[in-house]
Design an enzyme around this catalytic site. Structure first.
Site, PDB file in Angstrom:
ATOM      1  N   PHE A 138      -1.272   8.708  -0.476  1.00  0.00           N
ATOM      2  CA  PHE A 138      -1.793   8.783   0.892  1.00  0.00           C
ATOM      3  C   PHE A 138      -1.543   7.442   1.568  1.00  0.00           C
ATOM      4  O   PHE A 138      -1.978   6.404   1.075  1.00  0.00           O
ATOM      5  CB  PHE A 138      -3.290   9.115   0.922  1.00  0.00           C
ATOM      6  CG  PHE A 138      -3.789   9.290   2.334  1.00  0.00           C
ATOM      7  CD1 PHE A 138      -3.554  10.469   3.034  1.00  0.00           C
ATOM      8  CD2 PHE A 138      -4.440   8.244   2.991  1.00  0.00           C
ATOM      9  CE1 PHE A 138      -3.963  10.611   4.352  1.00  0.00           C
ATOM     10  CE2 PHE A 138      -4.863   8.387   4.314  1.00  0.00           C
ATOM     11  CZ  PHE A 138      -4.629   9.580   4.989  1.00  0.00           C
ATOM     12  N   ASP A 223       0.765  -0.368  -1.349  1.00  0.00           N
ATOM     13  CA  ASP A 223      -0.275  -0.008  -0.379  1.00  0.00           C
ATOM     14  C   ASP A 223      -1.613  -0.276  -1.056  1.00  0.00           C
ATOM     15  O   ASP A 223      -2.082   0.511  -1.865  1.00  0.00           O
ATOM     16  CB  ASP A 223      -0.128   1.464   0.014  1.00  0.00           C
ATOM     17  CG  ASP A 223      -1.230   1.942   0.960  1.00  0.00           C
ATOM     18  OD1 ASP A 223      -2.237   1.229   1.102  1.00  0.00           O
ATOM     19  OD2 ASP A 223      -1.084   3.035   1.541  1.00  0.00           O
ATOM     20  N   LYS A 252      -9.140  -1.439   5.413  1.00  0.00           N
ATOM     21  CA  LYS A 252     -10.456  -1.037   4.896  1.00  0.00           C
ATOM     22  C   LYS A 252     -11.438  -2.210   4.732  1.00  0.00           C
ATOM     23  O   LYS A 252     -12.039  -2.624   5.694  1.00  0.00           O
ATOM     24  CB  LYS A 252     -10.272  -0.257   3.596  1.00  0.00           C
ATOM     25  CG  LYS A 252      -9.683   1.155   3.868  1.00  0.00           C
ATOM     26  CD  LYS A 252     -10.043   2.122   2.784  1.00  0.00           C
ATOM     27  CE  LYS A 252      -9.431   3.489   2.986  1.00  0.00           C
ATOM     28  NZ  LYS A 252     -10.284   4.414   3.696  1.00  0.00           N
TER      29      LYS A 252
HETATM   30  N1  PLP Z   1      -3.380   3.856   2.658  1.00  0.00           N
HETATM   31  C1  PLP Z   1      -4.327   4.199   1.772  1.00  0.00           C
HETATM   32  C2  PLP Z   1      -4.074   3.973   0.322  1.00  0.00           C
HETATM   33  C3  PLP Z   1      -5.529   4.760   2.201  1.00  0.00           C
HETATM   34  O1  PLP Z   1      -6.459   5.119   1.310  1.00  0.00           O
HETATM   35  C4  PLP Z   1      -5.736   4.960   3.582  1.00  0.00           C
HETATM   36  C5  PLP Z   1      -6.986   5.581   4.084  1.00  0.00           C
HETATM   37  O2  PLP Z   1      -7.708   6.223   3.385  1.00  0.00           O
HETATM   38  C6  PLP Z   1      -4.723   4.586   4.471  1.00  0.00           C
HETATM   39  C7  PLP Z   1      -3.564   4.029   3.974  1.00  0.00           C
HETATM   40  C8  PLP Z   1      -4.883   4.787   5.956  1.00  0.00           C
HETATM   41  O3  PLP Z   1      -5.766   3.837   6.453  1.00  0.00           O
HETATM   42  P1  PLP Z   1      -6.385   4.023   7.925  1.00  0.00           P
HETATM   43  O4  PLP Z   1      -7.246   5.227   7.883  1.00  0.00           O
HETATM   44  O5  PLP Z   1      -7.133   2.743   8.161  1.00  0.00           O
HETATM   45  O6  PLP Z   1      -5.232   4.179   8.851  1.00  0.00           O
END
Ligand code: PLP
Length: 399
Positions: A138, A223, A252
């Site tokens: 994700f 990520d 986050k």
């Molecule tokens: N990358 C990862 C691993 C995530 O868990 C998330 C959100 O849950 C995101 C990216 C996306 O982040 P945002 O919701 O701040 O755009």
């Protein structure tokens, strides 16, 4: 205003993009939150791994207040001392030499994707724009990051999708190697898949991916939007793997609650971003940068990182004991305070029942209860949560 009234007003005014529970949260302190009816909850969701220091940590609140009275926002047309200090701190605590600031995880990943493509073109010539990502990954909800995300359900209905992504099973090095073509510029992975069900890769996988990327001249992007900022027991999850990426995305927990994202890279890679390559109006503004710096110092200087690591081990041990003794609980996985409890059946009912009893938890991929509490959680709070989960899961009788 009651929960019920907020639910009604929400339905009439807010886009229906979230499957929301029928409560409105109005106040938080440490690991506790209160709803509009005055009910108290122990919060093991923490804004989905955002409130790492607990709700309204006094040092986060103080930094926000102080900076709000000085300068909230100015353009990135000018130098921003708080942003510079934050970049220095982050680069001083990881592999990276340069930081680009934005406002969310998806934006940090967009920046990472753009940088990987541009750097690859400039180094190797045209034709290298593909990125290999993992199935069940994700990476966000923007058009670029849904294309990067290896889950059909987030992409459905939004085509034409941005081309240039291939997906391989997470943890399978042979599949990754087979997916690399002359058009590949990078590999992008979460060190632990979070939304995908709290999946820890096999030992040595990330190191082998690093070696593969080096061998094939590819950039490695981690990520760490969910795994970073102490969530897995170290400041960044990749520290536990003895491997560093070329590019990393964060968001986050970075500012302990307020929204900020960051894309970090080595100087060698980041030199491919020049004025005009990328930008964000709000990215790294004084308010958010000052707050993030205060949050990071609090995390690392007040013993919260170590406490979170210890509580992660404790929580895991309690969950393992529960899994061993309650039918229908298949196992525990995760790292630090990014923990998942795999159930034999759907977890949504348990989440609802826990909420009714004053415990906020979350369920991902249908059958995995996810626990991402504030890193300041106490043993007593963990004991309380586990006792309630034991009661609810035992009553569910493995169904
Ligand atoms: N990358 C990862 C691993 C995530 O868990 C998330 C959100 O849950 C995101 C990216 C996306 O982040 P945002 O919701 O701040 O755009």
């Amino acid at each position: 205003m009651s929960n019920a009234l907020w639910v009604e007003r929400n339905a009439a005014a807010v886009a229906n993009t979230y499957g929301r529970y029928p409560i409105a949260l109005v106040r938080g302190e440490g690991c506790r939150v209160w709803d509009a009816d005055g009910k108290e909850y122990l919060d093991l969701v923490a804004g989905i791994a955002v409130n790492n220091l607990g709700h309204c940590h006094p040092k986060v609140v103080a930094a926000l207040r102080a900076q709000a009275g000085e300068l909230i926002h100015c353009s990135n047309l000018y130098h921003i001392p708080q942003q510079i200090e934050l970049a220095e701190w982050l680069c001083g605590h990881c592999f990276a030499d340069r930081a680009f600031f934005c406002n969310s995880g998806a934006e940090a990943n967009e920046a990472a994707i753009k940088l990987a493509r541009k750097a690859s073109r400039e180094r190797h010539g045209e034709g290298r724009g593909e990125i290999v990502t993992a199935l069940m990954s994700f990476h966000g909800r923007t058009l670029g990051t849904i294309a990067a995300t290896g889950q059909e359900k987030v992409r459905a209905g939004f085509d034409p999708l941005m081309p240039g992504f291939r997906y391989v099973p997470f943890g399978d090095l042979t599949a990754l190697e087979a997916a690399i073509t002359p058009a590949t510029c990078a590999v992008m992975l979460e060190p632990v898949q979070a939304e995908g069900g709290i999946i820890v890769p096999p030992a040595g996988y990330l190191q082998a991916v690093r070696e593969l990327c080096d061998r094939r001249g590819l950039l490695l992007i981690f990520d760490e939007v969910q795994t970073g900022i102490g969530r897995t027991g170290t400041l960044f999850a990749h520290e536990q793997e003895g491997v560093t990426p070329d590019i990393m995305s964060l968001a986050k927990g970075l500012a302990g609650g307020p929204p900020i994202g960051c894309m970090l890279a080595t100087a060698e890679v980041m030199q491919h971003f020049q004025p005009g390559s990328h930008a964000s109006t709000f990215g790294g503004n004084p308010l958010l940068a000052a707050t993030a710096l205060a949050a990071l110092k609090t995390l690392t200087e007040d013993g919260i990182l170590e406490h979170g690591r210890a509580m992660g081990a404790y929580f895991r041990a309690q969950l393992e004991e529960l899994a061993a003794s309650v039918p229908g609980v298949l196992g525990v996985r995760g790292r630090g305070l990014l923990l998942g409890l795999e159930l034999a059946s759907e977890g949504a009912g348990i989440v609802q029942q826990a909420m009714a009893r004053g415990l906020l938890i979350n369920c991902t991929v249908g059958t995995v209860l996810r626990f991402v509490p504030p890193l300041v959680i106490s043993r007593e709070e963990i004991d309380r949560a586990v006792a309630l989960l034991r009661e609810l899961l035992t009553a569910a009788g493995g169904h």
